[in-house]
Design an enzyme around this catalytic site. Structure first.
Site, PDB file in Angstrom:
ATOM      1  CG  ASP A 213      -1.967   0.973   1.270  1.00 56.40           C
ATOM      2  OD1 ASP A 213      -2.747   0.984   0.306  1.00 56.40           O
ATOM      3  OD2 ASP A 213      -2.075   1.766   2.238  1.00 56.40           O
ATOM      4  CD  GLU A 266      16.646 -14.048   3.757  1.00 52.90           C
ATOM      5  OE1 GLU A 266      16.024 -14.754   4.587  1.00 52.90           O
ATOM      6  OE2 GLU A 266      17.145 -12.942   4.038  1.00 52.90           O
TER       7      GLU A 266
HETATM    8  C1  GLC Z   1      -4.206   3.095  -0.607  1.00 52.66           C
HETATM    9  C2  GLC Z   1      -5.388   2.176  -0.598  1.00 52.66           C
HETATM   10  C3  GLC Z   1      -6.583   2.955  -0.169  1.00 52.66           C
HETATM   11  C4  GLC Z   1      -6.354   3.479   1.223  1.00 52.66           C
HETATM   12  C5  GLC Z   1      -5.075   4.301   1.283  1.00 52.66           C
HETATM   13  C6  GLC Z   1      -4.634   4.513   2.690  1.00 52.66           C
HETATM   14  O1  GLC Z   1      -4.300   4.080  -1.567  1.00 52.66           O
HETATM   15  O2  GLC Z   1      -5.535   1.585  -1.854  1.00 52.66           O
HETATM   16  O3  GLC Z   1      -7.764   2.200  -0.205  1.00 52.66           O
HETATM   17  O4  GLC Z   1      -7.425   4.273   1.647  1.00 52.66           O
HETATM   18  O5  GLC Z   1      -4.007   3.634   0.660  1.00 52.66           O
HETATM   19  O6  GLC Z   1      -4.199   3.300   3.239  1.00 52.66           O
END
Ligand code: GLC
Length: 532
Positions: A213, A266
């Site tokens: 993310d 790894e």
């Molecule tokens: C990313 C995710 C989104 C989330 C954001 C904060 O963009 O895809 O859904 O709200 O990160 O974590």
């Protein structure tokens, strides 16, 4: 005929890696299948639907966040990194999901959120207990400016200041998303050590990789300098008039990804790192592959945000392939849980264009990521303000994420095959006109069967999964050869009669009209021919 640098990229390409050239399927767990009858999808439900994914031909599944969370951002606010949210199941359910998927030849990826935690995470609870807390430096705290205002001009994902006052200490803490999502401080080595433990924990459990993310945003400017004003050429990047060059997009992240890549390597069976690299240009996106030593895959947002017209799309494809390092695998996707689905955004509801887009996504070289329902041509669902569940888009004009997160429709019966009849799903099913699995399965002319045949076709020449040659492109049409397939997309309003190289079968989004060595392709239709 244009020869592309990417033609030579095949040299370092390893078809043996399970994701190379494959299909990753994004399961938004809360909306995929509810086994518990509470209107919320869960892991046991997803286990029951693995047969469907196997029949579709997917190679890997990416599960949206499954870790415990107070759900201010539906799992993207993690309060414990080594567990499973009780709404979605247990660790045993996850183990069973992985084992069952693996038996079917499907690998399982989790969503990892390293940019921030939930404010309910014990690290943050400790960090706010006092400035001497051992976890204080896990987060970004800073003193107010002289007038008491936040330390700098950074804005969060809602357009509000990215700083909230921690009243007890008089310092502000940083949150690039909601105030309940405090950003971690990646200048702190302890945070690095914690995440190495987290990655290992899941890899050791058989998780085959992570979607990372906010991969571009993990590091912040150490000096917390103000972001400059955005310039006009910053579409899809500027945050509320600012150019996020200090609040995110820092180069230091590359060394972090090199470390994670070494850890992933790894393991005897290759593990994959796929970044949510939300950057405006393909050069920057390509930088996340490093020299073949950082992320294995990076989402291509310039492609996703292109208009659905051939000149622009072909340009992104061309530029992407020449920007990637040798052997790197490009990623193509049209929908996700943050943006409007492609049948709505690209195709504006046109079934013909939806089918063209599906064909495009499934014939480009590299890895395709399908968002659940893409294979059905599922469009956005209108969600009334009363039914909206996403705090990040609440009350914001033109930005609404719930519409792309509504339940998968398995049939049209009460409960839609998603939940128990009579139960209200966590987000609405829609008006009754939405597409479902049962009415498409086995129907030759359906989107689902189109997707299945394209996936079958693309699997035939694995050693050519990265090949791409543009034959011609104009506002009227786009012709290319990729992964052992010849493709033509007719973007014009007229029938076009062409000949496609190859001796194999044809797959068409419309009615197949073959002549003497030619094929006639109707307006807004596309055709593929296998080379064989
Ligand atoms: C990313 C995710 C989104 C989330 C954001 C904060 O963009 O895809 O859904 O709200 O990160 O974590």
């Amino acid at each position: 005929m244009i020869e592309l640098a990417a033609e030579t990229a095949k040299d370092g390409f390893e078809p043996a890696k399970w994701w190379s050239g494959g299909i990753l399927y994004h399961v938004y767990v809360r909306s995929f299948m509810d086994s518990g009858g509470d209107g919320v999808g869960d892991l046991r439900g997803a286990i029951d639907r693995l047969g469907y994914l196997s029949d579709l031909g997917v190679d890997g599944v990416w599960l949206s966040p499954i870790m415990p969370s107070p759900n201010c951002d539906w799992g993207y606010d993690v309060s414990e990194y080594l567990g499973v949210d009780p709404d979605l199941g247990t660790l045993d359910d996850l183990d069973e999901f992985i084992a069952t998927a693996n038996q079917l030849g499907i690998e399982v990826m989790l969503d990892l959120v390293p940019n921030h935690t939930s404010s309910e995470h014990p690290w943050f609870v400790s960090a706010t207990s006092g400035i001497d807390s051992p976890h204080r430096e896990y987060y970004v705290f800073a003193d107010p400016r002289d007038d008491g205002s936040p330390p700098n001009n950074w804005l969060d994902a809602t357009g509000e200041p990215a700083w909230t006052l921690d009243e007890a200490s008089g310092q502000y803490y940083l949150h690039n998303y909601l105030p309940s999502q405090p950003d971690l401080n990646w200048w702190n080595e302890d945070v690095h050590a914690e995440f190495l433990r987290i990655l290992r924990f899941w890899f050791d459990r058989g998780v085959a990789g992570f979607r990372i993310d906010v991969a571009h945003g993990i590091y912040k400017d150490r000096e917390l300098r103000d972001d400059p004003p955005a310039i006009e050429a910053d579409p899809h990047w500027a945050r509320f008039g600012l150019r996020p060059v200090y609040s995110m997009n820092r180069g230091e992240v590359h060394s972090l990804f090199r470390t994670w890549r070494s850890l992933a390597e790894e393991y005897a069976k290759p593990r994959v790192l796929l970044g949510e690299t939300w950057v405006p240009d393909v050069e920057r996106m390509a930088s996340f592959y490093g020299d073949g030593d950082e992320l294995n895959l990076a989402f291509n947002f310039p492609f996703l945000f292109s208009e659905f017209e051939p000149l622009g799309l072909a340009k992104v494809v061309r530029e992407t392939l020449s920007a990637l390092p040798r052997g790197a695998v490009p990623v193509w996707t049209g929908s996700n849980h943050d943006v409007s689905r492609f049948p709505t955004r690209w195709a504006r509801g046109s079934i013909k264009m939806t089918r063209m887009a599906l064909l495009l996504l499934l014939t480009l070289p590299g890895t395709a990521v399908l968002y659940y329902g893409d294979e059905l041509g599922a469009a956005d669902v209108e969600v009334s303000p009363a039914d909206q569940r996403d705090l990040m888009s609440a009350g914001r004009k033109g930005f609404q994420r719930d519409r792309a997160r509504t339940p998968m429709l398995w049939n049209q019966k009460p409960g839609r095959g998603f939940t128990v009849p009579g139960v209200t799903p966590w987000l609405p099913f829609g008006s009754g006109k939405e597409v479902d699995v049962a009415s498409q399965l086995g129907v030759d002319s359906s989107n689902l069967e189109l997707a299945r045949s394209l996936i079958r076709a693309r699997k035939q020449f694995p050693e050519e999964a990265l090949s791409y040659q543009e034959l011609s492109v104009s506002a009227q049409g786009w012709r290319y050869q990729a992964r052992g397939l010849s493709v033509f997309l007719n973007f014009s309003g007229e029938v076009q009669t062409i000949s496609l190289p190859g001796t194999g079968d044809y797959i068409s989004t419309g009615k197949l009209r073959l002549g003497e060595g030619t094929v006639s392709v109707g307006p807004l239709e596309a055709v593929v021919r296998e080379k064989r």
